[in-house]
Scaffold this motif. Structure first.
Motif, PDB file in Angstrom:
ATOM      1  N   ARG A 114      -9.483  10.446   1.520  1.00  0.00           N
ATOM      2  CA  ARG A 114      -8.867   9.193   1.947  1.00  0.00           C
ATOM      3  C   ARG A 114      -8.479   9.302   3.410  1.00  0.00           C
ATOM      4  NH1 ARG A 114      -7.035  10.217  -3.352  1.00  0.00           N
ATOM      5  NH2 ARG A 114      -7.474   8.494  -4.808  1.00  0.00           N
ATOM      6  N   ARG A 115      -9.056   8.422   4.221  1.00  0.00           N
ATOM      7  CA  ARG A 115      -8.700   8.350   5.632  1.00  0.00           C
ATOM      8  C   ARG A 115      -7.756   7.184   5.835  1.00  0.00           C
ATOM      9  NH1 ARG A 115     -13.972   9.671   4.943  1.00  0.00           N
ATOM     10  NH2 ARG A 115     -14.865  11.393   6.165  1.00  0.00           N
ATOM     11  N   ASN A 116      -6.740   7.354   6.651  1.00  0.00           N
ATOM     12  CA  ASN A 116      -5.774   6.288   6.877  1.00  0.00           C
ATOM     13  C   ASN A 116      -6.478   4.995   7.274  1.00  0.00           C
ATOM     14  OD1 ASN A 116      -3.826   8.169   6.374  1.00  0.00           O
ATOM     15  ND2 ASN A 116      -3.129   8.376   8.497  1.00  0.00           N
ATOM     16  N   GLY A 117      -6.202   3.923   6.524  1.00  0.00           N
ATOM     17  CA  GLY A 117      -6.788   2.624   6.835  1.00  0.00           C
ATOM     18  C   GLY A 117      -8.174   2.407   6.272  1.00  0.00           C
ATOM     19  N   GLY A 118      -8.728   3.402   5.554  1.00  0.00           N
ATOM     20  CA  GLY A 118     -10.090   3.275   5.023  1.00  0.00           C
ATOM     21  C   GLY A 118     -10.126   3.398   3.514  1.00  0.00           C
ATOM     22  N   ASP A 119     -11.282   3.162   2.947  1.00  0.00           N
ATOM     23  CA  ASP A 119     -11.471   3.285   1.504  1.00  0.00           C
ATOM     24  C   ASP A 119     -11.634   4.749   1.109  1.00  0.00           C
ATOM     25  OD1 ASP A 119     -11.411   0.522   1.223  1.00  0.00           O
ATOM     26  OD2 ASP A 119     -13.604   0.340   1.470  1.00  0.00           O
ATOM     27  N   GLY A 164      -3.898  12.174   9.313  1.00  0.00           N
ATOM     28  CA  GLY A 164      -4.869  11.088   9.313  1.00  0.00           C
ATOM     29  C   GLY A 164      -5.450  10.767   7.958  1.00  0.00           C
ATOM     30  N   GLY A 165      -4.868  11.321   6.887  1.00  0.00           N
ATOM     31  CA  GLY A 165      -5.398  11.040   5.556  1.00  0.00           C
ATOM     32  C   GLY A 165      -5.106  12.170   4.589  1.00  0.00           C
TER      33      GLY A 165
END
Length: 318
Positions: free
Chosen positions: A258-263, A240-241
């Protein structure tokens, strides 16, 4: 209660470690050990420590724990002597120069029920502690890989301890232990090791590239070198990151999450002193609690890392 420490060794590692006691509550260095009493007392006088002993007599000092900071091949004899005298020990990494020596120390410590820990200061850095917590909380999902490198250029000098085979010189024991330990901290001990590297004219390893494989498909890609500088970057990858441990992972002050899809989120972590304070605190905590191993740096991890290093050196020398 103040924990009384002895330091075995008078080299640069002992010097920087001892200096951090100025930032520690509840601990003091009261004795120094060296090859001669005179050398120990001279070193101690420069650091406000009165008692000096030869290595053979250091176990007679009135202390709660001995920190061993001699060259790697000398760790075994000093550790065994201390454990046979019933004295807890903290042994600088690399723990020893061979898996057999490591196994003997660990077996004796467990048989006698005496505290024993590898001095892997990285494990206790605030940033690494937080990275471990974030992983445990599932912030980046399931951990699937670790990537880490550590390079520090040193001009080749066969007369230096760093390049002397009889003193445990070389990239793997000096720097490889860091990349192996950080991978192990998040993945555990691997099932197999594949390694390649370069060697100096005297046969000592100059660099190593190490791949750790796990039966469930997880992996670690690691590198260490005494011939080039590197950023010292470590990244823990999850489903997931990811978490980057920076700027040099073995004594970091920052995480980039870093999280998948996030800043990306940057977290800063100040350290006390040079950073050795945190492992000193851990030892004091363990001794006060009557523990014989540190939960943050268990002896199984020390044995596992030593096995990886031995495999690495064997494959490089073929």
């Amino acid at each position: 209660m103040t924990t009384r420490w002895a330091v075995a060794g008078t080299g640069s590692m002992a010097e920087v470690f001892l200096a951090d006691f100025a930032h520690v509550d509840g601990a003091e260095v009261v004795a120094i050990g060296s090859r001669s009493v005179e050398r120990a007392r001279d070193f101690g006088a420069r650091h406000g420590v009165e008692d000096g002993f030869s290595y053979a007599d250091l176990v007679t000092a009135d202390v709660d724990v001995i920190y061993i900071a001699t060259p790697h091949p000398q760790h075994h004899a000093l550790a065994i002597t201390a454990l046979e005298a019933g004295t807890p020990i903290v042994v600088e990494k690399a723990f020893t120069a061979s898996l057999a020596d490591t196994n003997e120390i660990v077996a004796l410590a467990r048989e006698r029920g005496i505290f024993c820990m590898e001095a892997m200061w990285t494990r206790f850095q605030p940033a690494v502690v937080e990275a471990k917590r974030l992983v445990a909380d599932g912030v980046i999902g399931d951990v699937i890989a670790v990537q880490a490198d550590l390079g520090a250029f040193r001009a080749y000098d066969p007369a230096s301890r760093l390049f002397a085979p009889e003193l445990g010189g070389g990239a793997t024991l000096d720097l490889g232990v860091y990349v192996i330990s950080i991978a192990q901290h998040f993945l555990g001990t691997p099932d197999s090791v594949t390694a390649s590297g370069t060697r100096y004219p005297n046969g000592v390893d100059a660099s190593a590239v190490i791949h750790l494989s796990y039966a469930d498909g997880r992996a670690a890609s690691l590198a260490c070198s005494l011939t080039t500088e590197s950023p010292g970057r470590a990244v823990v990858w999850g489903t997931g990151g990811s978490i980057e441990i920076a700027p040099r992972f073995h004594h970091p002050t920052r995480l980039v999450v870093r999280r998948n899809g996030g800043d990306a989120e940057t977290l800063d972590f100040p350290v006390r002193g040079r950073g050795y304070v945190h492992e000193i605190d851990e030892v004091n905590r363990c001794l006060a609690a009557g523990l014989t191993e540190s939960p943050g740096m268990p002896l199984d991890d020390t044995v596992g890392a030593q096995w990886v290093m031995e495999e690495t050196l064997a494959q490089i020398s073929r």
